[in-house]
Design an enzyme around this catalytic site. Structure first.
Site, PDB file in Angstrom:
ATOM      1  N   CYS A   1       0.815  -1.200   0.000  1.00 40.82           N
ATOM      2  CA  CYS A   1       0.000   0.000   0.000  1.00 40.82           C
ATOM      3  C   CYS A   1       0.854   1.257   0.000  1.00 40.82           C
ATOM      4  CB  CYS A   1      -0.900   0.011   1.239  1.00 40.82           C
ATOM      5  SG  CYS A   1      -1.772  -1.547   1.517  1.00 40.82           S
TER       6      CYS A   1
ATOM      7  N   ARG B   1      -4.934   1.391  -0.382  1.00 38.03           N
ATOM      8  CA  ARG B   1      -4.849  -0.051  -0.157  1.00 38.03           C
ATOM      9  C   ARG B   1      -4.758  -0.855  -1.451  1.00 38.03           C
ATOM     10  NH1 ARG B   1      -9.070  -4.414   2.684  1.00 38.03           N
ATOM     11  NH2 ARG B   1      -7.481  -6.030   2.950  1.00 38.03           N
TER      12      ARG B   1
ATOM     13  N   ILE C   1      -4.479  -7.659  -0.422  1.00 34.09           N
ATOM     14  CA  ILE C   1      -3.751  -8.912  -0.599  1.00 34.09           C
ATOM     15  C   ILE C   1      -4.269  -9.983   0.365  1.00 34.09           C
ATOM     16  CG2 ILE C   1      -1.491 -10.027  -0.523  1.00 34.09           C
ATOM     17  CD1 ILE C   1      -1.653  -8.039  -2.774  1.00 34.09           C
TER      18      ILE C   1
ATOM     19  N   GLY D   1       2.890  -3.131   3.584  1.00 30.61           N
ATOM     20  CA  GLY D   1       3.739  -4.313   3.571  1.00 30.61           C
ATOM     21  C   GLY D   1       3.000  -5.569   3.972  1.00 30.61           C
ATOM     22  N   GLU D   2       3.775  -6.560   4.406  1.00 26.05           N
ATOM     23  CA  GLU D   2       3.226  -7.845   4.833  1.00 26.05           C
ATOM     24  C   GLU D   2       4.022  -8.360   6.029  1.00 26.05           C
ATOM     25  OE1 GLU D   2       0.590  -8.998   3.468  1.00 26.05           O
ATOM     26  OE2 GLU D   2       0.516  -8.022   1.493  1.00 26.05           O
TER      27      GLU D   2
ATOM     28  N   ASP E   1      -3.088  -9.138   8.779  1.00 22.77           N
ATOM     29  CA  ASP E   1      -1.884  -8.948   9.574  1.00 22.77           C
ATOM     30  C   ASP E   1      -1.846  -7.565  10.216  1.00 22.77           C
ATOM     31  OD1 ASP E   1      -1.660  -7.862   7.048  1.00 22.77           O
ATOM     32  OD2 ASP E   1       0.417  -8.472   6.721  1.00 22.77           O
TER      33      ASP E   1
ATOM     34  N   ILE F   1      11.549 -11.692 -18.878  1.00 27.12           N
ATOM     35  CA  ILE F   1      11.604 -10.625 -19.871  1.00 27.12           C
ATOM     36  C   ILE F   1      12.608 -10.983 -20.954  1.00 27.12           C
ATOM     37  CG2 ILE F   1      13.395  -9.199 -18.780  1.00 27.12           C
ATOM     38  CD1 ILE F   1      11.286  -6.834 -19.389  1.00 27.12           C
TER      39      ILE F   1
ATOM     40  N   SER G   1      10.289 -13.097  -5.989  1.00 27.09           N
ATOM     41  CA  SER G   1      11.518 -12.783  -6.731  1.00 27.09           C
ATOM     42  C   SER G   1      12.721 -13.441  -6.074  1.00 27.09           C
ATOM     43  CB  SER G   1      11.730 -11.265  -6.798  1.00 27.09           C
ATOM     44  OG  SER G   1      12.277 -10.784  -5.579  1.00 27.09           O
ATOM     45  N   GLY G   2      13.847 -13.433  -6.771  1.00 27.07           N
ATOM     46  CA  GLY G   2      15.082 -14.006  -6.238  1.00 27.07           C
ATOM     47  C   GLY G   2      16.033 -12.982  -5.662  1.00 27.07           C
TER      48      GLY G   2
END
Length: 615
Positions: free
Chosen positions: A2, A45, A48, A70-71, A94, A283, A356-357
């Site tokens: 957010c 917001r 998620i 965030g999370e 959360d 990509i 992602s890595g």
């Protein structure tokens, strides 16, 4: 994921809406704010977890009000403990858990959170604000503070509305060196960033703001891993499985960014074992030497994922360059932000969350520069006069790479060389480059208990990963309302990587040794027997061909004269060197293009003052 905003400064509802609207892309699902005599709290917001309106923000819990970006990935575990302690919950979000944890643990609540976050709690009973930013700086938090005036936001453009700010020359110099503005500065003198792994408390009665660090790396090796290599592999494998698993919890569609490299392939492989159907995204560049989409396709085929390849071309790249400042707010010169934005744009058409890595290279000694600095370190065992003589001989070569090596081996010590590598070895185009070199994390190199490779790895985690990678991914993904989660940046994995002996991560040139060995238990090693390639744009060629006129028009003498902190005549020379092919100057050109575009955008805003002495 957010956008947040808050202020003790009184604004009209119209202005608050404008401050939230400017970053609506961060959270387009619901926007709301409260405007009282004591505090303004606003929130954009991106839904998620717990998509119900009951979890909309600003969120109230007993005498607390919170805005949160965030999370918290382990929130269900924390919630279970808090329920045993008597806390009641009316949502499955959360956000509510953060509030209850704050009531139970006070400011120590942050030590219980595993996640990416920037939040601010208004504690009505204490008449104060308490806020925090996650350990590795995944989520941004900017603020303005002057006595009893305090204002915070996810991005500085929110703070700029209805306020007069001045350009910070120190920040400009740091940008010209690093390619981003390192915390705690922002590009504006009046605005600061809350550093990663810090909390703050703002007291309404006194107007005093205090900040406090709650986490850091283990620089002194107080917690060395004592097991053997197989023990380490098994422990890390378990941590990785859990880190991926807790990041797959979402009430919206989820996918994986897949480049075909070690890190993203490992994440995709683990994710594929946890659910039956995984969507992956990569990509594709048409330029030779930049396209690795074929490798991602091979990994996806082996894992049987639903794979999507996104093509990047310079026409779409120009459109993103023109709008770059809209999303990044501050000058930011990592050119891989462009493909990251394109990847995010098209990934969002399929999912709302992507794994992602990011973080694997820094934590497990994966960048090519680590191998290079390790080899060069042998030369630094020679006395400085001998190295300077070798440098003088190399400098006679017309090859610009030889000239760079000559500069490097002539430096006093290897740590200075490593720091200067980031800003370009040759910085004669910057009026005062030494001002920009000043960075609060250079003391990392003073820790005598660690090897050079461990020190540069620590340095990158605290600087490059925080200021560059995290900024790039946050702004690029949020520009298209996509949440990016990075399992390898789970703080438990970062801490574990710091506890391992160097040879578990790097052995005889074998980089990310332990990650590779875990990966090969999921995927055939043959898929990865190739040189490492970074996620970069083909700007070196584009600037000499398709984008040549664009560069020359936007970096004409009159435009360069508007950029503070550069030697215009010398800068013209380096642009010419790039165009005639004698020196690869694309990093400097890209920094200048970004800053020039950013300045143009600021001059369109009447709320900004650019000091005459700087432009």
């Amino acid at each position: 994921m957010c956008g947040i905003y808050g202020s003790t400064i009184r604004y009209s509802d119209e202005i608050i809406r404008a401050k939230l609207a400017v970053i609506n892309f961060r959270g387009p699902d619901y926007t709301h704010f409260i405007n009282t005599d004591d505090i303004i709290l606003g929130h954009n917001r991106l839904s998620i977890i717990d998509l119900d309106h009951r979890s909309n923000q600003p969120f109230s819990y007993l005498h607390l009000k919170i805005v949160f970006n965030g999370e918290i990935y382990n929130y269900q575990t924390i919630k279970a403990s808090l329920e045993k302690a008597g806390y009641l919950f009316r949502t499955t979000s959360d956000t509510e858990v953060i509030c209850a944890a704050y009531l139970e643990y006070g400011k120590e609540c942050v030590n219980h959170f595993n996640g990416m976050f920037a939040f601010v709690i208004y504690d009505v009973a204490k008449n104060e604000l308490f806020g925090a930013r996650d350990r590795l700086g995944k989520k941004p938090l900017y603020y303005y503070h002057k006595r009893h005036s305090f204002e915070f936001a996810s991005q500085p453009s929110q703070l700029k509305i209805e306020r007069n700010f001045t350009l910070d020359q120190q920040a400009v110099n740091e940008y010209l060196i690093w390619g981003y503005v390192p915390e705690p500065r922002s590009i504006w003198q009046e605005v600061k960033q809350l550093p990663a792994a810090h909390t703050f408390t703002y007291h309404f009665n006194s107007g005093v703001l205090t900040t406090e660090k709650y986490w850091d790396l283990d620089y002194n090796r107080n917690n060395n891993f004592l097991g053997n290599y197989n023990d380490a592999k098994n422990t890390l494998d378990g941590l990785l499985s859990d880190a991926v698993g807790i990041r797959m919890h979402a009430d919206v569609p989820l996918g994986v960014f897949l480049s075909g490299g070690i890190d993203s392939s490992l994440i995709a492989a683990i994710a594929s074992k946890k659910v039956n159907h995984v969507k992956t995204f990569s990509i594709k560049f048409n330029e030779k030497g930049f396209d690795e989409s074929q490798y991602a396709q091979k990994v996806a085929h082996h894992l049987q994922t639903e794979h999507h390849t996104i093509e990047c071309n310079y026409n779409e790249g120009i459109a993103l360059i023109e709008n770059f400042s809209t999303y990044y707010d501050e000058p930011f010169a990592d050119s891989s932000a462009i493909p990251t934005m394109l990847l995010s744009k098209y990934t969002k058409k399929q999912v709302t969350v992507a794994l992602s890595g990011d973080g694997g290279d820094e934590a497990f000694i994966g960048y090519q520069r680590y191998k290079w600095i390790n080899m060069v370190n042998t030369l630094f065992k020679l006395p400085l006069p001998i190295r300077k003589s070798l440098g003088s001989a190399l400098n006679l070569s017309p090859n610009y790479v030889h000239k760079l090596i000559a500069m490097g081996i002539s430096m006093k010590d290897i740590e200075v060389l490593y720091i200067k590598m980031f800003g370009g070895m040759e910085n004669s185009w910057i009026t005062d480059p030494e001002i920009g070199i000043g960075n609060s994390h250079t003391e990392i190199f003073n820790h005598k208990t660690k090897s050079l490779l461990e020190k540069v790895s620590d340095f990158d985690i605290k600087t490059y990963l925080n200021g560059d990678i995290n900024t790039k991914v946050d702004r690029a993904s949020m520009a298209f309302s996509l949440e990016s989660r990075a399992p390898l940046m789970d703080y438990r994995i970062i801490e574990f990587s710091r506890s391992l002996p160097t040879h578990f991560k790097y052995q005889n040139g074998n980089q990310k040794r332990i990650l590779k060995d875990i990966l090969y238990s999921h995927l055939p090693a043959e898929l990865f027997k190739r040189p490492k390639s970074g996620f970069t744009m083909p700007f070196k060629d584009w600037f000499r061909n398709e984008l040549k006129e664009y560069v020359l028009d936007n970096l004409s003498k009159s435009e360069l004269e508007k950029i503070p902190g550069i030697n215009v005549k010398r800068t013209q020379e380096i642009i010419k060197q790039h165009m005639n092919g004698t020196w690869n100057r694309y990093p400097q050109i890209w920094k200048l293009l970004v800053f020039s575009q950013w300045l143009k955008k600021q001059k369109e805003s009447p709320a900004v003052i650019l000091q005459p002495s700087l432009v």
